[in-house]
Design a protein around this motif. Structure first.
Motif, PDB file in Angstrom:
ATOM      1  N   GLU A  74      59.041 147.736  36.118  1.00 45.95           N
ATOM      2  CA  GLU A  74      58.073 148.559  36.836  1.00 45.95           C
ATOM      3  C   GLU A  74      56.707 148.494  36.160  1.00 45.95           C
ATOM      4  N   GLU A  75      56.705 148.519  34.845  1.00 47.23           N
ATOM      5  CA  GLU A  75      55.451 148.464  34.100  1.00 47.23           C
ATOM      6  C   GLU A  75      54.777 147.110  34.283  1.00 47.23           C
ATOM      7  N   ILE A  76      55.542 146.027  34.224  1.00 44.08           N
ATOM      8  CA  ILE A  76      54.967 144.697  34.404  1.00 44.08           C
ATOM      9  C   ILE A  76      54.440 144.540  35.830  1.00 44.08           C
ATOM     10  N   ARG A  77      55.186 145.054  36.810  1.00 43.94           N
ATOM     11  CA  ARG A  77      54.735 144.976  38.199  1.00 43.94           C
ATOM     12  C   ARG A  77      53.415 145.730  38.380  1.00 43.94           C
ATOM     13  N   ASP A  78      53.309 146.879  37.721  1.00 43.50           N
ATOM     14  CA  ASP A  78      52.072 147.669  37.791  1.00 43.50           C
ATOM     15  C   ASP A  78      50.902 146.904  37.188  1.00 43.50           C
ATOM     16  N   VAL A  79      51.142 146.217  36.066  1.00 39.94           N
ATOM     17  CA  VAL A  79      50.073 145.439  35.433  1.00 39.94           C
ATOM     18  C   VAL A  79      49.662 144.272  36.330  1.00 39.94           C
ATOM     19  N   ILE A  80      50.620 143.663  37.016  1.00 44.25           N
ATOM     20  CA  ILE A  80      50.290 142.578  37.955  1.00 44.25           C
ATOM     21  C   ILE A  80      49.321 143.087  39.017  1.00 44.25           C
ATOM     22  N   TRP A  81      49.654 144.224  39.639  1.00 48.82           N
ATOM     23  CA  TRP A  81      48.809 144.768  40.704  1.00 48.82           C
ATOM     24  C   TRP A  81      47.435 145.170  40.179  1.00 48.82           C
ATOM     25  N   ARG A  82      47.392 145.799  39.029  1.00 45.56           N
ATOM     26  CA  ARG A  82      46.102 146.208  38.468  1.00 45.56           C
ATOM     27  C   ARG A  82      45.225 144.996  38.175  1.00 45.56           C
ATOM     28  N   THR A  83      45.852 143.921  37.714  1.00 45.95           N
ATOM     29  CA  THR A  83      45.097 142.700  37.413  1.00 45.95           C
ATOM     30  C   THR A  83      44.588 142.047  38.689  1.00 45.95           C
ATOM     31  N   VAL A  84      45.430 141.995  39.718  1.00 48.38           N
ATOM     32  CA  VAL A  84      45.025 141.431  41.006  1.00 48.38           C
ATOM     33  C   VAL A  84      43.811 142.173  41.555  1.00 48.38           C
ATOM     34  N   LYS A  85      43.773 143.483  41.351  1.00 46.01           N
ATOM     35  CA  LYS A  85      42.686 144.307  41.884  1.00 46.01           C
ATOM     36  C   LYS A  85      41.425 144.248  41.025  1.00 46.01           C
ATOM     37  N   GLY A  86      41.463 143.478  39.946  1.00 47.90           N
ATOM     38  CA  GLY A  86      40.259 143.271  39.151  1.00 47.90           C
ATOM     39  C   GLY A  86      40.196 144.026  37.843  1.00 47.90           C
ATOM     40  N   GLU A  87      41.261 144.760  37.521  1.00 48.86           N
ATOM     41  CA  GLU A  87      41.264 145.498  36.264  1.00 48.86           C
ATOM     42  C   GLU A  87      41.693 144.584  35.117  1.00 48.86           C
ATOM     43  N   HIS A  88      41.155 144.819  33.937  1.00 46.41           N
ATOM     44  CA  HIS A  88      41.572 144.092  32.735  1.00 46.41           C
ATOM     45  C   HIS A  88      42.483 145.005  31.924  1.00 46.41           C
ATOM     46  N   VAL A  89      43.728 144.589  31.770  1.00 44.38           N
ATOM     47  CA  VAL A  89      44.737 145.434  31.130  1.00 44.38           C
ATOM     48  C   VAL A  89      45.186 144.767  29.834  1.00 44.38           C
ATOM     49  N   PHE A  90      44.860 145.400  28.716  1.00 43.60           N
ATOM     50  CA  PHE A  90      45.250 144.882  27.411  1.00 43.60           C
ATOM     51  C   PHE A  90      45.767 146.034  26.553  1.00 43.60           C
ATOM     52  N   PRO A  91      46.799 145.787  25.742  1.00 42.82           N
ATOM     53  CA  PRO A  91      47.207 146.808  24.769  1.00 42.82           C
ATOM     54  C   PRO A  91      46.088 147.027  23.755  1.00 42.82           C
ATOM     55  N   ASP A  92      46.023 148.215  23.204  1.00 40.13           N
ATOM     56  CA  ASP A  92      45.026 148.492  22.169  1.00 40.13           C
ATOM     57  C   ASP A  92      45.326 147.706  20.895  1.00 40.13           C
ATOM     58  N   VAL A  93      46.603 147.638  20.555  1.00 38.03           N
ATOM     59  CA  VAL A  93      47.037 146.916  19.350  1.00 38.03           C
ATOM     60  C   VAL A  93      48.327 146.175  19.675  1.00 38.03           C
ATOM     61  N   THR A  94      48.652 145.204  18.836  1.00 36.25           N
ATOM     62  CA  THR A  94      49.920 144.500  18.998  1.00 36.25           C
ATOM     63  C   THR A  94      51.061 145.354  18.459  1.00 36.25           C
ATOM     64  N   PRO A  95      52.274 145.162  18.972  1.00 36.34           N
ATOM     65  CA  PRO A  95      53.414 145.923  18.439  1.00 36.34           C
ATOM     66  C   PRO A  95      53.668 145.569  16.975  1.00 36.34           C
ATOM     67  N   SER A  96      54.232 146.521  16.243  1.00 38.65           N
ATOM     68  CA  SER A  96      54.592 146.265  14.844  1.00 38.65           C
ATOM     69  C   SER A  96      56.028 145.764  14.764  1.00 38.65           C
ATOM     70  N   VAL A  97      56.292 144.932  13.759  1.00 37.97           N
ATOM     71  CA  VAL A  97      57.658 144.481  13.496  1.00 37.97           C
ATOM     72  C   VAL A  97      58.009 144.816  12.057  1.00 37.97           C
ATOM     73  N   GLU A  98      59.290 144.921  11.783  1.00 42.50           N
ATOM     74  CA  GLU A  98      59.731 145.218  10.427  1.00 42.50           C
ATOM     75  C   GLU A  98      59.708 143.965   9.566  1.00 42.50           C
TER      76      GLU A  98
END
Length: 208
Positions: free
Chosen positions: A110-134
């Motif tokens: 659902e989240e990926i589908r939402d990002v697809i639609w937001r991008t199609v509509k002209g929005e730029h969607v980026f995480p603020d930071v990359t995820p952390s790993v151990e």
């Protein structure tokens, strides 16, 4: 109707993205390819609204480089990078003009589908930071960006002296930073730190 091209070299992820598209009748799945370079050719002769682009594709071809080429040749085609690589350099390059948006594969459909639609509509969607790993005793967020860049350069074949020159510091300073990373993470040697950084995809050096 939103015309979508999938660029992904792993079969299971190809099927996953195709499934996501099938859930929305407004999406039209044009094709799925494994090679980012092939995607550039397809976009030049086919009308594609958005490309779901992996970063590390067939033959280690660079999806970010391909994304930039597509954006230059086809300004109306949107590029959404969907990746499992948490290397901060990937996010930095995506934001610098290689993509319209970036998201991570481990998020729900659902989240990926939402990002697809937001991008199609002209929005730029980026995480603020990359995820952390151990990394043994710590997370990657506890390593400073400067230390991470030193580690990247060393993995790419630079010597301590070359890293010092490139980063405007002393060779002793580079050595100290490596010792601190090794100590904080609880590794016994530099090789263990390097192996963990590569295995976790914190640093990626194999893109062509």
């Amino acid at each position: 109707m939103v015309r979508v091209l999938i660029v992904e070299d792993q079969k299971i992820m190809q099927r996953y993205f195709e499934y996501i598209l099938l859930q929305d009748p407004e999406f039209r799945h044009v094709d799925t390819v494994a090679d980012a370079e092939e995607a550039v050719k397809i976009c030049t002769y086919s009308a594609i609204d958005i490309v779901l682009m992996d970063v590390q594709t067939f033959h280690n071809h660079d999806g970010l480089k391909a994304g930039k080429a597509i954006k230059e040749a086809c300004p109306y085609t949107k590029i959404l990078i969907v990746t499992s690589l948490i290397d901060p350099k990937v996010l930095e390059r995506a934001k610098s003009g290689c993509a319209d948006s970036l998201w991570y594969k481990d998020h729900g459909e659902e989240e990926i589908r939402d990002v697809i639609w937001r991008t199609v509509k002209g929005e730029h969607v980026f995480p603020d930071v990359t995820p952390s790993v151990e990394l043994n005793w710590i997370t990657s967020g506890e390593i400073s960006p400067r230390q991470l860049e030193m580690l990247r350069l060393y993995i790419c074949g630079f010597s301590y002296a070359e890293i010092a020159q490139k980063m405007n510091c002393s060779r002793a300073g580079v050595r100290w930073n490596f010792q601190e990373m090794i100590s904080k993470a609880g590794y016994s040697c530099k090789e263990d730190l390097i192996a963990a950084a590569l295995e976790s995809k914190l640093i990626v050096t194999t893109l062509k």
